[in-house]
Design a protein around this motif. Structure first.
Motif, PDB file in Angstrom:
ATOM      1  N   TYR A 194      -5.718   2.280  -2.905  1.00 33.53           N
ATOM      2  CA  TYR A 194      -6.377   1.027  -3.162  1.00 33.53           C
ATOM      3  C   TYR A 194      -6.208   0.735  -4.588  1.00 33.53           C
ATOM      4  O   TYR A 194      -6.834   1.109  -5.476  1.00 33.53           O
ATOM      5  N   GLU A 209       3.862  -6.090  -4.925  1.00 31.89           N
ATOM      6  CA  GLU A 209       3.504  -6.373  -3.441  1.00 31.89           C
ATOM      7  C   GLU A 209       2.485  -5.223  -2.678  1.00 31.89           C
ATOM      8  O   GLU A 209       1.932  -5.253  -2.008  1.00 31.89           O
ATOM      9  N   SER A 211       0.140  -3.532  -3.989  1.00 30.64           N
ATOM     10  CA  SER A 211      -1.215  -3.461  -4.494  1.00 30.64           C
ATOM     11  C   SER A 211      -2.166  -4.042  -3.381  1.00 30.64           C
ATOM     12  O   SER A 211      -1.904  -4.859  -2.625  1.00 30.64           O
ATOM     13  N   SER A 212      -3.342  -3.643  -3.547  1.00 31.81           N
ATOM     14  CA  SER A 212      -4.353  -4.116  -2.620  1.00 31.81           C
ATOM     15  C   SER A 212      -5.159  -5.225  -2.977  1.00 31.81           C
ATOM     16  O   SER A 212      -5.915  -5.754  -2.066  1.00 31.81           O
ATOM     17  N   GLY A 213      -5.042  -5.629  -3.993  1.00 33.30           N
ATOM     18  CA  GLY A 213      -6.001  -6.755  -4.614  1.00 33.30           C
ATOM     19  C   GLY A 213      -5.674  -6.814  -6.171  1.00 33.30           C
ATOM     20  O   GLY A 213      -5.117  -6.151  -6.785  1.00 33.30           O
ATOM     21  N   TYR A 214      -6.742  -7.585  -6.903  1.00 32.09           N
ATOM     22  CA  TYR A 214      -6.634  -7.668  -8.284  1.00 32.09           C
ATOM     23  C   TYR A 214      -8.030  -7.902  -8.786  1.00 32.09           C
ATOM     24  O   TYR A 214      -9.147  -8.364  -7.954  1.00 32.09           O
ATOM     25  N   LYS A 273      -4.703  -9.539   0.340  1.00 30.02           N
ATOM     26  CA  LYS A 273      -5.314  -8.826  -1.079  1.00 30.02           C
ATOM     27  C   LYS A 273      -6.714  -9.241  -1.358  1.00 30.02           C
ATOM     28  O   LYS A 273      -7.032 -10.376  -0.934  1.00 30.02           O
TER      29      LYS A 273
END
Length: 365
Positions: A194, A209, A211-214, A273
């Motif tokens: 994650y 692309e 990545s699971s989020g920010y 995301k």
């Protein structure tokens, strides 16, 4: 879903050979804070820990003190800054010691993938370069992470170890690296990795692309991208007058205005995301930058409670899994929850009060 509050943790409160070479024998983050001077009458400098507790993070008992305090006052975990330079580690000693503690706090890592430079002195001289290898380096890096990922106290989201990456735009093969680590995690019995990209003062977009989020790194993200033209004009007038009077070259901002900007932000929604919110305690890096520092005016524990409470409400609406708080112990940047001589425990007490109110509201529902 309850949003967890994670506090960024700086492990630079112990000596190690590289800092002795670069900054002088015995240097730690405390060296900066002890040497700080007031820039004006009433300036809250130097920042001094309560009871002069200048702890040493090469001592397990001092790390345990931090973790016990955080748990007592409602911090759900630490996000330790991690420093990896293509196989070279810095500031890793407290992390290793922490893992052997019996009653450790949940934790995760943020790879602070920046070169170290002499910026505190206004220089661009590079102390250690940040370079990126290919699969061999990714494999070696993953093997370092792996014992921590398997730790029951390592923070996970859906059986995926949580890892924040500070500057993904600087990693040319970032997407490939995340996918590689994701495969290795699955081989180790996890459901993947994650990875959270960071929106900061130098990165306003996502670059991976996979990545699971920010997460939003505050207050620097909002300072760079969220101020109106009118606010920027006001800030310029205030700092021009201050610098003229005090013979400095400082940047200064309203604590209230920046927090209000944070709370009313429209958050970028990207399919599949997660959005993780940010917050900050205070900010004043005079200990590091002296007359070229950046600081906020107007911070109080009461305001911190009010604004963090608002961010917790935002997190609930967005179903954000985490709020990343800057910071647990950034004494050199003037943003910390640990008790000091001026406010004692008041800032961290506000977190405990907020968590208590959350539980009461849940029970009432």
């Amino acid at each position: 879903m309850e949003t967890k509050i994670l506090a960024f943790h700086l492990p630079q409160f112990h000596t190690f050979p590289e800092n002795d070479e670069w900054w002088g024998t015995g240097f730690t983050e405390w060296t900066n804070t002890r040497n700080s001077k007031k820039l004006y009458a009433g300036h809250n400098q130097p920042r001094e820990p309560l009871n002069d507790f200048y702890y040493d993070l090469s001592k397990p008992e001092d790390i345990a003190w931090e973790m016990d305090l955080a748990k007592q006052y409602g911090i759900d975990g630490f996000c330790f800054y991690h420093y990896w330079f293509n196989g070279k580690l810095l500031l890793e000693k407290p992390i290793k010691l922490m893992k052997d503690l019996d009653n450790r706090l949940p934790y995760c890592f943020c790879w602070a993938n920046e070169p170290w430079i002499r910026s505190w002195e206004g220089s661009k001289a590079v102390l250690i370069e940040q370079t990126y290898g290919g699969e061999n380096d990714w494999q070696a890096h993953f093997q370092w992470f792996l014992p921590y990922f398997h730790d029951i106290q390592y923070i996970k989201k859906g059986n995926k170890p949580v890892l924040a990456l500070y500057g993904t735009k600087n990693i040319a093969q970032c997407n490939e690296m995340i996918l590689y680590w994701d495969r290795l995690c699955k081989q180790e019995g996890f459901d993947g990795i994650y990875v959270l990209e960071e929106k900061t003062g130098f990165q306003d977009a996502l670059y991976c692309e996979a990545s699971s989020g920010y997460l939003e790194f505050e207050p620097l993200y909002t300072l760079k991208y969220q101020r109106s033209i009118l606010q920027k004009l006001r800030d310029k007038i205030v700092r021009s007058l201050f610098n003229l009077i005090h013979n400095t070259d400082c940047l200064m901002y309203s604590y209230d205005q920046v927090w209000k900007n944070i709370l009313r932000r429209e958050h970028e929604q990207i399919d599949e995301k997660d959005v993780c919110l940010g917050g900050f305690v205070d900010w004043d890096n005079t200990a590091r930058k002296r007359k070229n520092s950046t600081w906020f005016y107007g911070a109080t524990p009461g305001k911190f409670e009010k604004y963090l409470g608002g961010q917790l409400k935002n997190a609930s609406k967005l179903e954000a899994p985490f709020i990343f708080l800057n910071a647990w112990n950034e004494w050199g940047e003037g943003t910390y929850l640990e008790p000091d001589k001026k406010s004692e425990f008041k800032y961290i007490e506000k977190i405990k009060e907020l968590r208590t109110k959350e539980k009461v509201n849940v029970n009432e529902d």
